[in-house]
Motif scaffolding. Structure first.
Motif, PDB file in Angstrom:
ATOM      1  N   ASP A   1      26.263  35.721  45.229  1.00  0.00           N
ATOM      2  CA  ASP A   1      27.355  36.676  45.455  1.00  0.00           C
ATOM      3  C   ASP A   1      28.187  36.678  44.008  1.00  0.00           C
ATOM      4  N   GLY A   2      28.460  37.686  43.553  1.00  0.00           N
ATOM      5  CA  GLY A   2      29.186  37.844  42.427  1.00  0.00           C
ATOM      6  C   GLY A   2      30.883  37.732  42.325  1.00  0.00           C
ATOM      7  N   GLY A   3      31.365  37.589  43.739  1.00  0.00           N
ATOM      8  CA  GLY A   3      32.641  37.313  43.980  1.00  0.00           C
ATOM      9  C   GLY A   3      32.958  36.030  43.632  1.00  0.00           C
ATOM     10  N   TYR A   4      32.099  34.936  43.474  1.00  0.00           N
ATOM     11  CA  TYR A   4      32.512  33.560  43.058  1.00  0.00           C
ATOM     12  C   TYR A   4      32.964  33.300  41.540  1.00  0.00           C
ATOM     13  N   VAL A   5      32.472  34.201  40.653  1.00  0.00           N
ATOM     14  CA  VAL A   5      32.968  34.153  39.277  1.00  0.00           C
ATOM     15  C   VAL A   5      33.702  35.212  38.869  1.00  0.00           C
ATOM     16  N   ALA A   6      33.563  36.563  39.577  1.00  0.00           N
ATOM     17  CA  ALA A   6      34.514  37.848  39.057  1.00  0.00           C
ATOM     18  C   ALA A   6      34.617  38.866  40.388  1.00  0.00           C
ATOM     19  N   ASN A   7      35.768  38.702  41.048  1.00  0.00           N
ATOM     20  CA  ASN A   7      35.979  39.438  42.187  1.00  0.00           C
ATOM     21  C   ASN A   7      37.151  40.555  42.034  1.00  0.00           C
ATOM     22  N   PRO A   8      37.004  41.523  41.595  1.00  0.00           N
ATOM     23  CA  PRO A   8      35.681  42.099  40.817  1.00  0.00           C
ATOM     24  C   PRO A   8      36.007  41.789  39.294  1.00  0.00           C
ATOM     25  N   PRO A   9      34.655  42.238  38.552  1.00  0.00           N
ATOM     26  CA  PRO A   9      35.048  41.807  37.020  1.00  0.00           C
ATOM     27  C   PRO A   9      35.909  42.893  36.477  1.00  0.00           C
ATOM     28  N   LEU A  10      37.129  42.384  35.719  1.00  0.00           N
ATOM     29  CA  LEU A  10      38.082  43.284  35.216  1.00  0.00           C
ATOM     30  C   LEU A  10      38.020  43.191  33.670  1.00  0.00           C
ATOM     31  N   ILE A  11      37.930  41.990  33.220  1.00  0.00           N
ATOM     32  CA  ILE A  11      37.872  42.133  31.655  1.00  0.00           C
ATOM     33  C   ILE A  11      36.459  42.892  31.087  1.00  0.00           C
ATOM     34  N   PRO A  12      35.435  42.654  31.696  1.00  0.00           N
ATOM     35  CA  PRO A  12      34.435  43.702  31.306  1.00  0.00           C
ATOM     36  C   PRO A  12      34.557  45.072  31.582  1.00  0.00           C
ATOM     37  N   LEU A  13      35.456  45.294  32.734  1.00  0.00           N
ATOM     38  CA  LEU A  13      35.740  46.642  32.686  1.00  0.00           C
ATOM     39  C   LEU A  13      36.523  47.356  31.808  1.00  0.00           C
ATOM     40  N   VAL A  14      37.527  46.594  31.333  1.00  0.00           N
ATOM     41  CA  VAL A  14      38.429  47.026  30.296  1.00  0.00           C
ATOM     42  C   VAL A  14      37.723  46.994  29.054  1.00  0.00           C
ATOM     43  N   GLN A  15      36.709  46.469  28.874  1.00  0.00           N
ATOM     44  CA  GLN A  15      35.889  46.452  27.601  1.00  0.00           C
ATOM     45  C   GLN A  15      35.026  47.900  27.746  1.00  0.00           C
ATOM     46  N   ALA A  16      34.603  48.226  28.799  1.00  0.00           N
ATOM     47  CA  ALA A  16      33.589  49.303  29.025  1.00  0.00           C
ATOM     48  C   ALA A  16      34.043  50.546  29.283  1.00  0.00           C
ATOM     49  N   SER A  17      35.536  50.497  29.670  1.00  0.00           N
ATOM     50  CA  SER A  17      36.155  51.828  29.832  1.00  0.00           C
ATOM     51  C   SER A  17      37.022  52.288  29.019  1.00  0.00           C
ATOM     52  N   ASP A  18      36.962  53.631  28.877  1.00  0.00           N
ATOM     53  CA  ASP A  18      37.738  54.728  28.128  1.00  0.00           C
ATOM     54  C   ASP A  18      38.910  55.047  28.652  1.00  0.00           C
ATOM     55  N   ALA A  19      39.102  54.811  29.809  1.00  0.00           N
ATOM     56  CA  ALA A  19      40.395  55.200  30.465  1.00  0.00           C
ATOM     57  C   ALA A  19      41.565  54.537  30.201  1.00  0.00           C
TER      58      ALA A  19
END
Length: 363
Positions: free
Chosen positions: A240-258
């Protein structure tokens, strides 16, 4: 320029000239929708909502990225949030990250939006109805919810899943396969997707992007190790991904243009009373664990915003919708409960929370 249909509706030439003269205000607005919604500005320049949108066209869209937390059946709250956001035509989803139930909701929305928003809403509804229906036929109702990141304290710890579930029965697999054409999603996803899983070997985060998605990658994101066998992808085992990122935020900031990220948090963060029984203590430990990574990432991003580390962070705003704030007594509820009445209540709470967020002046 306004289209011919706008002119045929009889907008006075004086108003049109005035609108064109002052349209620079709209071009300089960070969010043209804010101007559209501001009655005082519209009246000052004699602008109707229709005329503003004709002048600005697609520029009135608000890019929004979403971070969707996992939490078993509590993910139905996120269903409600998404259901309401999909009704806002000026909101455009740029990127979505998710773990466990959050990952499931993310791929359902993206898959549906390949067609249109109505299909995205329909896929969400069909999926949650299917999961509720399948739960009624399981000897352990919690099994279905467990595949989407429900609290571990609900399940027996005496046998491993390789003993108690030797054939790795998983109703989530069938539900995903029924709703999502993963081949098409990989090729045509209308949004960026970041699906979190945990590498068993080293405990590190693995992000699956839209071009990598399959039934197996989503199952990996939602694999609780005391309920299901580890999911193997390209020779690597995942939980389960929730153990290490629930949810992934920093990767989202890096990928997002919003410039705006909305976090949907479904796992209760607060407890009004001290847990004393073994069940209560285990439940509270699970809640703390599943929120700890999110809290750490939010604080890290806030620090970056406060020091203006990059141009992207200087313009970034992070909002949060919490299921616990909207659904009274959520901390005492069972994240393994897939009863249809309970899921509908969560959905309505999610819609109400999204409605409140949409109505905020800064939203």
């Amino acid at each position: 320029m306004p289209n011919s249909a706008t002119l045929r509706r009889g907008i006075p030439l004086r108003r049109l000239r005035n609108a064109m003269q002052h349209s620079w205000i709209l071009s300089r607005a960070e969010n043209a929708t804010a101007v559209v919604r501001c009655g005082r500005l519209r009246r000052a320049f004699g602008l109707s909502r229709a005329l503003v949108r004709a002048l600005r066209g697609t520029a009135s869209e608000r890019p929004l990225s979403l971070a969707l937390q996992g939490g078993g059946s509590f993910g139905a709250f996120t269903w409600g949030v998404l259901d309401r956001l999909l009704e806002e035509r000026d909101i455009r989803f740029d990127a979505i990250s998710g773990a466990s139930a959050g990952a499931v909701n993310a791929v359902l929305v993206a898959s549906g939006m390949i067609e249109n928003r109505a299909e995205a809403k329909a896929k969400l509804a069909r999926f949650w109805k299917r999961m509720s229906h399948s739960a009624s036929y399981l000897p352990i109702t919690a099994l279905a919810s467990a595949t989407m990141g429900a609290s571990l304290s609900h399940f027996a710890r005496t046998l491993s899943p390789y003993q108690s579930n030797p054939f790795d029965l998983n109703p989530l697999r069938q539900a995903l396969a029924a709703e999502i054409d993963f081949e098409r999603l990989r090729a045509q996803s209308p949004v960026k997707l970041l699906i979190a899983a945990t590498r068993v070997r080293n405990g590190q985060l693995r992000i699956f992007r839209e071009s990598e998605l399959s039934v197996e990658t989503v199952l990996a994101s939602a694999c609780l190790p005391l309920i299901h066998h580890a999911i193997e992808i390209d020779g690597e085992s995942y939980w389960d991904g929730g153990y290490v990122a629930n949810p992934p935020l920093i990767p989202l900031v890096q990928a997002s243009d919003a410039a705006n990220i909305l976090v949907v948090q479904v796992t209760p963060a607060k407890s009004d009373r001290l847990p004393k029984t073994s069940r209560e203590i285990l439940k509270r430990i699970d809640q703390i664990n599943f929120n700890s990574t999110l809290n750490a990432e939010i604080e890290a991003v806030k620090i970056g915003i406060s020091v203006g580390a990059t141009p992207k962070l200087r313009r970034l705003r992070i909002d949060r919708i919490s299921a616990q704030d909207e659904f009274e007594g959520l901390a005492d509820q069972n994240a393994a409960n897939l009863g249809w009445g309970f899921l509908k209540r969560l959905r309505e709470s999610g819609r109400n929370a999204a409605e409140t967020w949409i109505a905020r002046p800064t939203a």
